[in-house]
Write an enzyme that holds these catalytic residues in place. Structure first.
Site, PDB file in Angstrom:
ATOM      1  N   PHE A   1       0.862  -1.188   0.000  1.00 53.07           N
ATOM      2  CA  PHE A   1       0.000   0.000   0.000  1.00 53.07           C
ATOM      3  C   PHE A   1       0.894   1.232   0.000  1.00 53.07           C
ATOM      4  O   PHE A   1       1.781   1.367   0.839  1.00 53.07           O
ATOM      5  CB  PHE A   1      -0.922   0.036   1.219  1.00 53.07           C
ATOM      6  CG  PHE A   1      -1.835   1.232   1.214  1.00 53.07           C
ATOM      7  CD1 PHE A   1      -3.060   1.175   0.542  1.00 53.07           C
ATOM      8  CD2 PHE A   1      -1.468   2.418   1.831  1.00 53.07           C
ATOM      9  CE1 PHE A   1      -3.901   2.291   0.506  1.00 53.07           C
ATOM     10  CE2 PHE A   1      -2.300   3.536   1.793  1.00 53.07           C
ATOM     11  CZ  PHE A   1      -3.523   3.463   1.134  1.00 53.07           C
TER      12      PHE A   1
ATOM     13  N   ASP B   1       9.088   2.677   1.596  1.00 50.54           N
ATOM     14  CA  ASP B   1       7.945   3.446   2.058  1.00 50.54           C
ATOM     15  C   ASP B   1       7.810   3.196   3.551  1.00 50.54           C
ATOM     16  O   ASP B   1       7.290   2.176   3.987  1.00 50.54           O
ATOM     17  CB  ASP B   1       6.683   3.015   1.295  1.00 50.54           C
ATOM     18  CG  ASP B   1       5.449   3.793   1.729  1.00 50.54           C
ATOM     19  OD1 ASP B   1       5.494   4.434   2.791  1.00 50.54           O
ATOM     20  OD2 ASP B   1       4.442   3.735   1.003  1.00 50.54           O
TER      21      ASP B   1
ATOM     22  N   LYS C   1       2.750  10.244   8.085  1.00 46.59           N
ATOM     23  CA  LYS C   1       2.016   9.844   9.295  1.00 46.59           C
ATOM     24  C   LYS C   1       2.521  10.570  10.564  1.00 46.59           C
ATOM     25  O   LYS C   1       2.160  11.703  10.751  1.00 46.59           O
ATOM     26  CB  LYS C   1       1.996   8.323   9.429  1.00 46.59           C
ATOM     27  CG  LYS C   1       1.150   7.678   8.311  1.00 46.59           C
ATOM     28  CD  LYS C   1       0.317   6.490   8.713  1.00 46.59           C
ATOM     29  CE  LYS C   1      -0.826   6.257   7.734  1.00 46.59           C
ATOM     30  NZ  LYS C   1      -0.547   5.302   6.657  1.00 46.59           N
TER      31      LYS C   1
HETATM   32  C1  LIG Z   1      -0.823   5.569   5.092  1.00 51.44           C
HETATM   33  C2  LIG Z   1       0.173   5.147   4.094  1.00 51.44           C
HETATM   34  C3  LIG Z   1       0.365   5.848   2.882  1.00 51.44           C
HETATM   35  C4  LIG Z   1      -0.514   7.001   2.477  1.00 51.44           C
HETATM   36  O1  LIG Z   1      -0.412   8.087   3.338  1.00 51.44           O
HETATM   37  P1  LIG Z   1      -1.526   9.230   3.287  1.00 51.44           P
HETATM   38  O2  LIG Z   1      -1.001  10.264   4.231  1.00 51.44           O
HETATM   39  O3  LIG Z   1      -2.818   8.619   3.717  1.00 51.44           O
HETATM   40  O4  LIG Z   1      -1.592   9.725   1.899  1.00 51.44           O
HETATM   41  C5  LIG Z   1       1.387   5.446   2.051  1.00 51.44           C
HETATM   42  N1  LIG Z   1       2.174   4.407   2.361  1.00 51.44           N
HETATM   43  C6  LIG Z   1       2.020   3.705   3.501  1.00 51.44           C
HETATM   44  C7  LIG Z   1       2.944   2.575   3.798  1.00 51.44           C
HETATM   45  C8  LIG Z   1       1.005   4.042   4.395  1.00 51.44           C
HETATM   46  O5  LIG Z   1       0.840   3.320   5.514  1.00 51.44           O
END
Ligand SMILES: *Cc1c(COP(=O)(O)O)cnc(C)c1O
Length: 384
Positions: A128, A213, A242
């Site tokens: 994700f 990520d 986050k």
């Molecule tokens: C939450 C998340 C995203 C997206 O972040 P947003 O601030 O909601 O756009 C991308 N990558 C990972 C691994 C995430 O947990």
């Protein structure tokens, strides 16, 4: 509350409680009932959803300067960027600031394509990376993608934790390999150190870049300040958001001087690097380091693994995770379990249909965490 009453569009309606403030690791509703946050803040509340030091930094900064365009330098932005880079290996020398995780990923994809002159992006199944069209193209779940096709061309997905499949997918057209050290939304799947080492080796050998990520795993969540520090594999791009600014919107794409030097074109965000977010980010990093939140995550994660051993195998397939990013894969749907936990005063979240995800603030008091784990064991053992 229905979707219509909330006047939202695009997602599931909110649960029928209205939360008005945070008190440490607790959230308080409009009738004064307290709930322990064991996931409600989705990884953005690692320092508590109203951390007093972050709040003070915001208030102080707001009196001086709320907004400034990125064409001018600003001491708060400089201090935040230097503080962040100071926590990372010396190969990282550049930071692009934005406002969310998906933007941090978008920038990473653009930097990789532009600086390598190559189109292909290799991501992992169950990964994700966000929901704007570029990031969504790297996200795997078909039901998140299908309504918005066609997506950006050039993206492929390989099975996670399978070095041979990754080696087969990376070729001389590959700009980027994009991986989460722990797949959060995809069900809490932990990358093996061998997999991350294989990703580093194949990208280096074929002239591609490697991005981690760490939007969810970064900032002490997994028992290290950054999850990549466990494996010792240093990527070319590190994507953060986050909890980076204690719950204030921010995204950061951290990269090397080399990537920055080869980058052609431009990328920009009006609000990226704004003084409010940078002041919050500086306070959040100071708090995280001073309070040794990474060590806390490691210790309380070990407590959880120990306690969750009591879960019955006829109800639970597996318990996975690192630090305070935990997933309990059930043999049944997770929604009734979430509802029962909520009625007992614990707000957890899912990661897919059958995984209970625990993602408490890293500041959670030990006794409260023990109570939460007891409730989880009890609720899961009897069925939701
Ligand atoms: C939450 C998340 C995203 C997206 O972040 P947003 O601030 O909601 O756009 C991308 N990558 C990972 C691994 C995430 O947990």
């Amino acid at each position: 509350m229905s979707d219509a009453a909330d006047r939202g569009v695009g997602g599931a309606p909110p649960r029928p409680i209205s939360l008005v403030r945070a008190d440490g690791a607790y959230l308080v509703d409009d009738r004064g009932r307290r709930y322990l946050d064991i996931g409600a803040t989705h990884g953005a509340g690692s320092l508590g959803a109203a951390n007093p030091e972050v709040a003070r930094a915001l208030a102080d900064q707001a009196r001086d300067l709320i907004y400034l365009g990125t064409g001018y330098s600003n001491p708060v932005r400089t201090a935040f960027v230097e503080r962040l880079l100071g926590l990372l290996p010396p190969s990282f020398g550049r930071v692009f600031l934005s406002n969310s995780g998906t933007e941090a990923v978008e920038a990473g994809i653009k930097f990789a394509r532009s600086s390598t002159g190559r189109p292909k992006v290799v991501a992992a199944m169950r990964g994700f990376h966000g929901r704007t069209l570029g990031a969504l193209s790297a996200t795997w779940r078909p039901e998140l993608r299908a309504p918005f096709e066609p997506l950006v061309p050039g993206f492929v997905h390989v099975p996670f934790n399978d070095p041979a499949a990754l080696e087969a997918a990376v070729d001389e057209t590959t700009a980027l390999v994009l991986l989460e050290p722990v797949q959060g939304e995809g069900g809490v799947h932990v990358a093996t150190p061998e997999y991350l080492r294989a990703a580093r080796a194949v990208t280096e050998a074929r002239g591609a870049l490697l991005a981690f990520d760490e939007v969810q795993t970064g900032i002490a969540r997994t028992g290290r300040l950054f999850a990549f520090q466990r494996s010792g594999v240093v990527p070319d791009l590190l994507l953060l958001a986050k909890s980076l600014a204690g719950g204030v919107p921010i995204g950061a794409t951290v990269t090397t001087d080399e990537v920055a030097r080869r980058f052609r074109g431009s990328h920009h965000s009006t609000f990226g690097g704004n003084p409010l977010a940078c002041a919050a980010g500086l306070a959040a990093l100071d708090f995280t380091v001073r309070e040794r939140l990474a060590e806390r995550a490691e210790r309380l994660g070990a407590v959880a693994f120990d306690r969750l051993r009591a879960l019955p195998p006829d109800r639970v397939r597996e318990v996975r995770g690192l630090g305070l990013l935990l997933g309990i894969e059930l043999r049944e749907r997770v929604l009734p379990v979430l509802a029962e936990l909520e009625s007992r005063g614990f707000l957890a979240i899912s990661a897919g249909a059958t995984v209970l995800r625990l993602l408490p603030p890293l500041t959670v008091p030990e006794a409260a965490w023990a109570d939460a784990l007891s409730a989880v064991v009890e609720v899961v053992s009897r069925g939701g």
